[in-house]
Design a protein around this motif. Structure first.
Motif, PDB file in Angstrom:
ATOM      1  N   ARG A  98       0.706  -0.986  -0.186  1.00 35.79           N
ATOM      2  CA  ARG A  98       0.120   0.182  -0.208  1.00 35.79           C
ATOM      3  C   ARG A  98       0.857   1.907   0.142  1.00 35.79           C
ATOM      4  O   ARG A  98       0.779   1.944  -0.221  1.00 35.79           O
ATOM      5  CB  ARG A  98      -0.976   0.217   0.803  1.00 35.79           C
ATOM      6  CG  ARG A  98      -1.845  -1.074   1.371  1.00 35.79           C
ATOM      7  CD  ARG A  98      -3.175  -0.269   2.001  1.00 35.79           C
ATOM      8  NE  ARG A  98      -3.822  -1.072   2.020  1.00 35.79           N
ATOM      9  CZ  ARG A  98      -5.644   0.066   1.165  1.00 35.79           C
ATOM     10  NH1 ARG A  98      -5.028   0.276   0.843  1.00 35.79           N
ATOM     11  NH2 ARG A  98      -6.568  -1.652   1.296  1.00 35.79           N
ATOM     12  N   ASP A  99       1.883   1.183   1.098  1.00 34.53           N
ATOM     13  CA  ASP A  99       2.582   2.365   0.984  1.00 34.53           C
ATOM     14  C   ASP A  99       4.281   2.091   1.098  1.00 34.53           C
ATOM     15  O   ASP A  99       4.557   1.652   2.084  1.00 34.53           O
ATOM     16  CB  ASP A  99       2.242   3.580   1.066  1.00 34.53           C
ATOM     17  CG  ASP A  99       2.539   4.829   0.819  1.00 34.53           C
ATOM     18  OD1 ASP A  99       3.588   5.334   0.579  1.00 34.53           O
ATOM     19  OD2 ASP A  99       2.260   5.528   1.762  1.00 34.53           O
ATOM     20  N   LEU A 100       5.511   2.170   0.815  1.00 31.51           N
ATOM     21  CA  LEU A 100       6.654   2.048   1.354  1.00 31.51           C
ATOM     22  C   LEU A 100       7.148   3.264   1.533  1.00 31.51           C
ATOM     23  O   LEU A 100       7.287   4.406   0.834  1.00 31.51           O
ATOM     24  CB  LEU A 100       7.426   2.112   0.158  1.00 31.51           C
ATOM     25  CG  LEU A 100       7.560   0.498  -0.187  1.00 31.51           C
ATOM     26  CD1 LEU A 100       8.421  -0.359  -0.962  1.00 31.51           C
ATOM     27  CD2 LEU A 100       7.695  -0.445   1.396  1.00 31.51           C
ATOM     28  N   ASN A 101       7.834   3.953   2.450  1.00 28.65           N
ATOM     29  CA  ASN A 101       8.343   5.052   3.172  1.00 28.65           C
ATOM     30  C   ASN A 101       9.767   4.334   4.103  1.00 28.65           C
ATOM     31  O   ASN A 101      10.103   3.964   4.749  1.00 28.65           O
ATOM     32  CB  ASN A 101       7.607   5.947   4.246  1.00 28.65           C
ATOM     33  CG  ASN A 101       6.245   5.474   4.048  1.00 28.65           C
ATOM     34  OD1 ASN A 101       6.020   6.910   2.697  1.00 28.65           O
ATOM     35  ND2 ASN A 101       5.463   4.865   4.491  1.00 28.65           N
ATOM     36  N   ILE A 102      10.757   6.038   4.255  1.00 20.44           N
ATOM     37  CA  ILE A 102      12.131   5.717   4.529  1.00 20.44           C
ATOM     38  C   ILE A 102      11.569   6.964   5.710  1.00 20.44           C
ATOM     39  O   ILE A 102      11.246   7.710   5.663  1.00 20.44           O
ATOM     40  CB  ILE A 102      13.238   6.134   3.842  1.00 20.44           C
ATOM     41  CG1 ILE A 102      12.888   7.515   3.417  1.00 20.44           C
ATOM     42  CG2 ILE A 102      13.456   4.762   2.978  1.00 20.44           C
ATOM     43  CD1 ILE A 102      15.353   7.651   2.685  1.00 20.44           C
ATOM     44  N   ALA A 231      15.438   3.272   8.745  1.00 13.05           N
ATOM     45  CA  ALA A 231      14.483   2.653   8.513  1.00 13.05           C
ATOM     46  C   ALA A 231      13.151   2.917   7.443  1.00 13.05           C
ATOM     47  O   ALA A 231      12.954   3.611   6.857  1.00 13.05           O
ATOM     48  CB  ALA A 231      13.654   2.653   9.984  1.00 13.05           C
ATOM     49  N   ILE A 232      12.789   0.811   7.135  1.00 13.06           N
ATOM     50  CA  ILE A 232      11.998   1.589   6.208  1.00 13.06           C
ATOM     51  C   ILE A 232      10.432   1.219   6.889  1.00 13.06           C
ATOM     52  O   ILE A 232      10.741   0.268   7.234  1.00 13.06           O
ATOM     53  CB  ILE A 232      11.767   0.688   5.133  1.00 13.06           C
ATOM     54  CG1 ILE A 232      13.886   1.107   4.684  1.00 13.06           C
ATOM     55  CG2 ILE A 232      11.123   0.402   3.960  1.00 13.06           C
ATOM     56  CD1 ILE A 232      14.381  -0.154   3.261  1.00 13.06           C
ATOM     57  N   ASN A 233       9.313   1.820   6.806  1.00  9.99           N
ATOM     58  CA  ASN A 233       8.254   1.060   6.771  1.00  9.99           C
ATOM     59  C   ASN A 233       7.491   1.255   5.485  1.00  9.99           C
ATOM     60  O   ASN A 233       7.546   1.604   4.380  1.00  9.99           O
ATOM     61  CB  ASN A 233       7.146   2.101   7.656  1.00  9.99           C
ATOM     62  CG  ASN A 233       6.338   2.724   6.867  1.00  9.99           C
ATOM     63  OD1 ASN A 233       6.921   4.113   7.043  1.00  9.99           O
ATOM     64  ND2 ASN A 233       4.909   2.376   6.880  1.00  9.99           N
ATOM     65  N   ILE A 234       7.008  -0.329   5.343  1.00 11.74           N
ATOM     66  CA  ILE A 234       6.023  -1.203   4.559  1.00 11.74           C
ATOM     67  C   ILE A 234       4.792  -1.354   4.996  1.00 11.74           C
ATOM     68  O   ILE A 234       4.373  -2.509   5.402  1.00 11.74           O
ATOM     69  CB  ILE A 234       6.675  -2.633   4.078  1.00 11.74           C
ATOM     70  CG1 ILE A 234       8.019  -2.509   4.199  1.00 11.74           C
ATOM     71  CG2 ILE A 234       6.009  -3.358   3.099  1.00 11.74           C
ATOM     72  CD1 ILE A 234       9.176  -4.144   3.431  1.00 11.74           C
ATOM     73  N   TRP A 235       3.704  -0.307   4.534  1.00 12.39           N
ATOM     74  CA  TRP A 235       2.362  -0.914   4.698  1.00 12.39           C
ATOM     75  C   TRP A 235       1.884  -1.854   3.539  1.00 12.39           C
ATOM     76  O   TRP A 235       2.451  -1.108   2.323  1.00 12.39           O
ATOM     77  CB  TRP A 235       1.759   0.906   4.195  1.00 12.39           C
ATOM     78  CG  TRP A 235       1.788   1.553   5.481  1.00 12.39           C
ATOM     79  CD1 TRP A 235       1.735   1.280   7.660  1.00 12.39           C
ATOM     80  CD2 TRP A 235       1.377   2.704   6.248  1.00 12.39           C
ATOM     81  NE1 TRP A 235       1.511   1.822   8.348  1.00 12.39           N
ATOM     82  CE2 TRP A 235       1.600   2.681   7.106  1.00 12.39           C
ATOM     83  CE3 TRP A 235       1.490   3.554   4.868  1.00 12.39           C
ATOM     84  CZ2 TRP A 235       1.240   4.409   8.186  1.00 12.39           C
ATOM     85  CZ3 TRP A 235       1.271   5.064   5.674  1.00 12.39           C
ATOM     86  CH2 TRP A 235       1.884   5.177   6.719  1.00 12.39           C
ATOM     87  N   ILE A 236       1.169  -2.296   4.182  1.00 16.93           N
ATOM     88  CA  ILE A 236       0.677  -3.881   3.306  1.00 16.93           C
ATOM     89  C   ILE A 236      -0.962  -4.313   3.416  1.00 16.93           C
ATOM     90  O   ILE A 236      -1.465  -3.390   4.132  1.00 16.93           O
ATOM     91  CB  ILE A 236       1.297  -5.273   3.438  1.00 16.93           C
ATOM     92  CG1 ILE A 236       0.871  -5.997   4.813  1.00 16.93           C
ATOM     93  CG2 ILE A 236       2.796  -5.561   3.454  1.00 16.93           C
ATOM     94  CD1 ILE A 236       1.602  -6.918   4.972  1.00 16.93           C
ATOM     95  N   ASP A 237      -1.292  -4.407   2.462  1.00 15.68           N
ATOM     96  CA  ASP A 237      -2.933  -5.291   1.865  1.00 15.68           C
ATOM     97  C   ASP A 237      -3.037  -6.599   2.741  1.00 15.68           C
ATOM     98  O   ASP A 237      -2.022  -7.187   2.055  1.00 15.68           O
ATOM     99  CB  ASP A 237      -3.646  -4.860   0.939  1.00 15.68           C
ATOM    100  CG  ASP A 237      -4.694  -5.282   1.095  1.00 15.68           C
ATOM    101  OD1 ASP A 237      -5.382  -6.312   0.830  1.00 15.68           O
ATOM    102  OD2 ASP A 237      -5.967  -4.746   0.287  1.00 15.68           O
ATOM    103  N   ARG A 238      -3.227  -6.967   4.219  1.00 14.15           N
ATOM    104  CA  ARG A 238      -3.042  -8.342   4.370  1.00 14.15           C
ATOM    105  C   ARG A 238      -4.166  -8.848   3.690  1.00 14.15           C
ATOM    106  O   ARG A 238      -3.824 -10.080   3.703  1.00 14.15           O
ATOM    107  CB  ARG A 238      -3.424  -7.970   6.141  1.00 14.15           C
ATOM    108  CG  ARG A 238      -3.696  -9.565   6.713  1.00 14.15           C
ATOM    109  CD  ARG A 238      -4.106  -9.385   7.622  1.00 14.15           C
ATOM    110  NE  ARG A 238      -4.112  -8.500   8.562  1.00 14.15           N
ATOM    111  CZ  ARG A 238      -4.755  -8.113   9.840  1.00 14.15           C
ATOM    112  NH1 ARG A 238      -5.849  -9.064  10.519  1.00 14.15           N
ATOM    113  NH2 ARG A 238      -4.788  -7.383  10.481  1.00 14.15           N
TER     114      ARG A 238
END
Length: 276
Positions: A98-102, A231-238
């Motif tokens: 859904r989204d990728l951020n640093i 850090a990297i955060n990976i928001w996902i569609d479960r």
């Protein structure tokens, strides 16, 4: 994630070489302990725009600055060379994004106690993240409110600072500041929330899975050698992530691509813009 390319390669030299010209929003805070949550508004600290190489250079000069510098939730979609460098590990390949951020800073920054609407993998590349956690059921004891979002903007060229109402009203931020001793006089129900609190330290090479709705307050600590926290955060569609991975060559879901699809497309032409 100890065998992941970002953990193995993303030191200051590599970041500067492959993404140094990328523009990012950088928050500038004079008081690292400042709390941006007010009863009726979120007063975001000043931010400016600079190139990634400039931020890395400032980390090297940190001893001469009386400031806390960080970029939070900077979208990786606008950094194709970093995206192309993120060959997913096996367990990441089928994640539907859904989204990728640093998140990159000097290690003194912290966010607010909040929850997110999506499942999240928080992967630490440098330094440590100290995470205070509460289950979704604790929400009524954490004093969430609807707040107007105010942003402070700083223009280094003009030496100007201005604050503006962004027009955004959010309700996913709690009133509690975990950096301070509990104030049970002001927040009496917080005593009940503390019974379900947990804590974990997420070190470099670790990924923390945060299901949607879990309340978390994150404090950052820099890597003593590198001088920054990354850090990297990976928001996902479960739901989509639990289905079989699309076969190689399958059409890409532009809204929820897998990490493997993104990496494969970008490696075909590392000079292209992300097609998502």
């Amino acid at each position: 994630a100890a065998n992941w390319t970002p953990f193995l390669r993303w030191d200051s030299t590599h970041l500067t070489e492959i993404a140094g010209e990328d523009l990012i929003d950088v928050t500038v805070v004079e008081d690292a302990e400042a709390f941006e949550v007010y009863p009726a508004k979120m007063q975001r600290p000043p931010k400016s725009v600079m190139r990634l190489r400039e931020l890395v250079r400032l980390f090297n000069l940190k001893r001469d600055l009386n400031l806390t510098l960080y970029t939070r939730q900077a979208p990786l979609w606008s950094m194709p060379n970093l995206l192309a460098d993120m060959r997913p590990l096996d367990w990441m390949s089928s994640l539907r994004i859904r989204d990728l951020n640093i998140w990159l800073g000097d290690g003194l920054f912290r966010n607010t106690l909040h929850n997110d609407p999506y499942d999240n993998f928080l992967c630490v590349i440098r330094g440590t993240k100290h995470v205070h956690l509460f289950p979704p059921s604790a929400k009524s004891d954490l004093y969430y409110e609807r707040r107007n979002d105010w942003q402070a903007d700083y223009s280094p060229e003009r030496g100007e600072l201005r604050r503006r109402d962004t027009g955004i009203v959010s309700d996913n931020t709690a009133s509690i500041n975990m950096a301070l001793p509990p104030n049970f006089e002001l927040f009496p129900r917080f005593a009940e929330a503390l019974k379900s609190r947990s804590y974990c330290a997420v070190n470099a090479g670790d990924c923390l899975y945060l299901p949607s709705g879990f309340h978390h307050h994150v404090f950052s600590e820099s890597d003593p050698q590198a001088g920054y926290n990354l850090a990297i955060n990976i928001w996902i569609d479960r739901q989509l992530s639990s289905t079989p991975q699309p076969p190689v060559g399958a059409a890409i879901d532009m809204l929820h691509p897998t990490l493997e699809q993104m990496h494969r497309v970008l490696k075909l032409d590392e000079t292209c813009s992300p097609p998502f």
